[in-house]
Design an enzyme around this catalytic site. Sequence first.
Site, PDB file in Angstrom:
ATOM      1  N   PRO A   1       0.838  -1.201   0.000  1.00  0.00           N
ATOM      2  CA  PRO A   1       0.000   0.000   0.000  1.00  0.00           C
ATOM      3  C   PRO A   1       0.878   1.258   0.000  1.00  0.00           C
ATOM      4  O   PRO A   1       1.776   1.382   0.816  1.00  0.00           O
ATOM      5  CB  PRO A   1      -0.784  -0.106   1.309  1.00  0.00           C
ATOM      6  CG  PRO A   1      -0.705  -1.539   1.706  1.00  0.00           C
ATOM      7  CD  PRO A   1       0.580  -2.065   1.145  1.00  0.00           C
ATOM      8  N   GLU A   2       0.621   2.142  -0.937  1.00  0.00           N
ATOM      9  CA  GLU A   2       1.341   3.413  -0.984  1.00  0.00           C
ATOM     10  C   GLU A   2       0.392   4.528  -0.538  1.00  0.00           C
ATOM     11  O   GLU A   2      -0.736   4.259  -0.130  1.00  0.00           O
ATOM     12  CB  GLU A   2       1.862   3.685  -2.391  1.00  0.00           C
ATOM     13  CG  GLU A   2       2.946   2.699  -2.827  1.00  0.00           C
ATOM     14  CD  GLU A   2       3.604   3.115  -4.140  1.00  0.00           C
ATOM     15  OE1 GLU A   2       3.639   4.313  -4.446  1.00  0.00           O
ATOM     16  OE2 GLU A   2       4.086   2.228  -4.861  1.00  0.00           O
TER      17      GLU A   2
END
Length: 277
Positions: free
Chosen positions: A2-3
Amino acid sequence: MPELPEVETICQALKPALEGHSFQKIQLNRPDLRYPIPYDLESKLAHQSINLVRRRAKYLLVDFSHDLTLIWHLGMSGRVIIEDKGLSLKPSLHDHVVFTTSGNQRIIYRDPRRFGFLRLSSTHQLNEIAPFNTLGAEALDDPHLNGCTFHQCLTRRKISLKSALLDQKVIAGVGNIYASEALWQAKLSPFRLTNTLTLAEAERLLKALQDVLRRAIAVGGSTLRDHIHPNGDIGYFQHELKAYNCEHKLCAHCQSTYLCKTMQNGRATYYCKICQQ
Ligand SMILES: [Zn+2]
């Protein structure tokens, strides 16, 4: 992993479930993730009012009224599931922490690879502890970040542009997917050294980076591999990726060159040899 856009999507979904509420119960199904989970999580947090859910870089932060902040990192494969009252989804072996809220919802932290972690900090001292004491500007909505300050920050260093975008001390929250996308959109080579960048190029890169991140947030992130956001949908930005995972596809800028994939500091980099200089 997840960014920023994925974490922001989760943050926005958690806000109505948590702000103004409290945790009634915190069930730990194992003692550790990447690090040990604080054993006293429930005794310190249960029945305390939650003031704010926010994001800094790739961290979710839950601020409580008694000066404690829950720091929550989703690691490589962490998912947050918000389950409404009476709607019990099939539990998974990987449901490691289950929070029950005063709003009768369950917030489930599911993390098959267990690279995520939960920590507690005093809210007012958060910016003095690692990694928050060294994080660079937020890529979006940071009043101190503009073309000039970004240019100064880049030209002080002599590293590749790709490494600079991934360095959380330079700019916070950007990972491999959006670094590749932003460099492609700005037509800048991932191998270009930061100290050679002109002000106009730095402005172009920042604009591209912010545009890519905002578009990804608007559709709920990329959801590569196993990341799914709280309402159970997958993110749709993967359909809009123009560089990442696009090797052997024609570059959408020049329409005449196939994008290449190469390894750069151990991470995959995707780029157009002609357009990105
Ligand atoms: Zn091209």
